[in-house]
Design an enzyme around this catalytic site. Structure first.
Site, PDB file in Angstrom:
ATOM      1  CE1 TYR A  39      -4.368  -2.563   0.498  1.00 52.77           C
ATOM      2  CE2 TYR A  39      -2.209  -3.619   2.206  1.00 52.77           C
ATOM      3  CZ  TYR A  39      -3.345  -3.579   0.774  1.00 52.77           C
ATOM      4  OH  TYR A  39      -4.231  -4.834   1.776  1.00 52.77           O
ATOM      5  CB  VAL A  77       0.922  -0.101   5.442  1.00 51.76           C
ATOM      6  CG1 VAL A  77       0.672   1.370   4.756  1.00 51.76           C
ATOM      7  CG2 VAL A  77      -0.066  -1.019   5.566  1.00 51.76           C
ATOM      8  CB  CYS A  78       4.677   3.145   1.883  1.00 46.89           C
ATOM      9  SG  CYS A  78       5.946   4.232   1.817  1.00 46.89           S
ATOM     10  CB  ILE A  79       7.556   2.973   7.110  1.00 47.37           C
ATOM     11  CG1 ILE A  79       7.661   3.023   8.462  1.00 47.37           C
ATOM     12  CG2 ILE A  79       8.666   3.236   6.351  1.00 47.37           C
ATOM     13  CD1 ILE A  79       8.760   2.780   9.278  1.00 47.37           C
ATOM     14  CB  ALA A  82       1.820   4.583   7.226  1.00 44.41           C
TER      15      ALA A  82
END
Lengths: 130, 81, 121
Positions: A39, A77-79, A82
């Site tokens: 994501y 999830v792309c840190i 996010a």
């Protein structure tokens, strides 16, 4: 066949996140393997456990969660994407001195390297949203 | 998007792109030979938008399983939004 | 371990107005760090990313042009635009911030064919 999916689209303002879910579900039903779902951009917003859609709307978060649970999916999830959108796990909440973590169960925060790896090892990579 | 196509490729319209499968928009696709490029649109999106009986005959309707099958048949997938 | 799968990133979004251009470059740099050969194609509005003399100070945004000039340091040197797109916005190569390879629009298909994976932003 081994697939990875990239989801860019916000779950709220476009149909795309829901198309991605339907596609993932169908892939698994057809006997294919999903190496990872990554994501990115506004796509990360679906991983906020505080999402509370109205009762007559589909809850995409819980759909992803139950699919992940059944099939042991790697939902990454792309840190960077996010954290700037306020989706934090315990570590990041602590790091940025925020009261609560809100990353939904079943998802993990990690870097773009996970996307590069997914591209490298998957037979097919499909992007939902741009 | 159409510049990216090679003979043997398939185009699948999804979401709002399925409106392009209406007969009135077929000039977009006129450069593509039916023998070279397979054109289809996603069934769920067609039905949702009331287009089931309004599509150009150039387009076939493909369900979710068909979407997955197309993804397997072609060695890469390019998403154009 | 990671194979050296080649990746083509197609950029269709202008800078500043949306975050797409930034997100795309971040992916390009990461893939390159992982030693995947990366090619970039700028088409349509994506071409606007390459215009020189960008000065976004008043927007409090990072200068996209500066990120682009970092590409050679990441060994990303295959940067393509089409002659037709450049002509259609009335600019020439002298208006661009970085050196690019000009291709014909109908060469996009072979560019896609040459790479193992294609992403669009």
């Amino acid at each position: 066949m081994k697939f990875s999916l990239i989801v860019h689209a916000s779950p709220f303002s476009a149909q795309t996140s829901s198309t991605a879910y339907r596609y993932a579900k169908c892939l698994l039903e057809e006997g294919h393997q999903i190496f990872r779902i990554f994501y990115y951009g506004d796509g990360v917003l679906v991983a906020n456990q505080q999402i509370a859609p109205p009762q007559d709307e589909t809850n995409l978060l819980s759909s992803w969660q139950s699919l992940a649970k059944t099939h042991n999916l790697d939902l990454v999830v792309c840190i960077a994407a996010a954290v700037k959108r306020g989706v934090l796990d315990d570590n990041e909440a602590q790091r940025y001195d925020k009261e609560n973590a809100n990353l939904a169960l079943g998802f993990e925060l990690s870097g773009l390297g996970q996307l590069a790896e997914a591209i490298a090892v998957s037979d097919r990579v499909i992007t939902f949203g741009n | 998007m159409l510049n990216g196509l090679s003979s043997g490729d398939a185009v699948l319209l999804i979401e709002d792109a399925v409106y392009s499968a209406l007969e009135a928009h077929q000039s977009i696709f006129k450069a593509l030979s039916p023998d070279d490029i397979q054109l289809s649109a996603l069934e769920a999106d067609i039905q949702a938008r009331g287009l089931e009986d309004k599509l150009s005959p150039r387009f076939s309707s493909v369900n979710d399983q068909g979407f997955v099958k197309l993804s397997c048949e072609h060695d890469k997938i390019v998403s154009w939004y | 371990m990671i194979d050296k799968k080649s990746i083509l990133i197609i950029n269709q979004s202008a800078p500043y107005g949306s975050s797409k251009a930034r997100e795309s470059l971040d992916v390009a740099l990461t893939c390159s760090i992982f030693e995947m050969p990366v090619s970039l194609l700028f088409i349509g509005d994506g071409l606007y990313q390459l215009i020189n003399n960008q000065s976004p100070d008043a927007l409090s945004m990072k200068k996209h042009e500066a990120m682009l000039s970092a590409l050679p340091m990441y060994d990303i040197e295959n940067i393509y635009i089409t002659e037709e797109d450049l002509e259609s916005i009335g600019l020439t190569e002298n208006d661009l911030a970085i050196p690019v390879t000009l291709i014909q629009r109908d060469a996009i298909a072979s560019l896609i064919q040459q790479n193992d994976s294609v992403l669009t932003f």
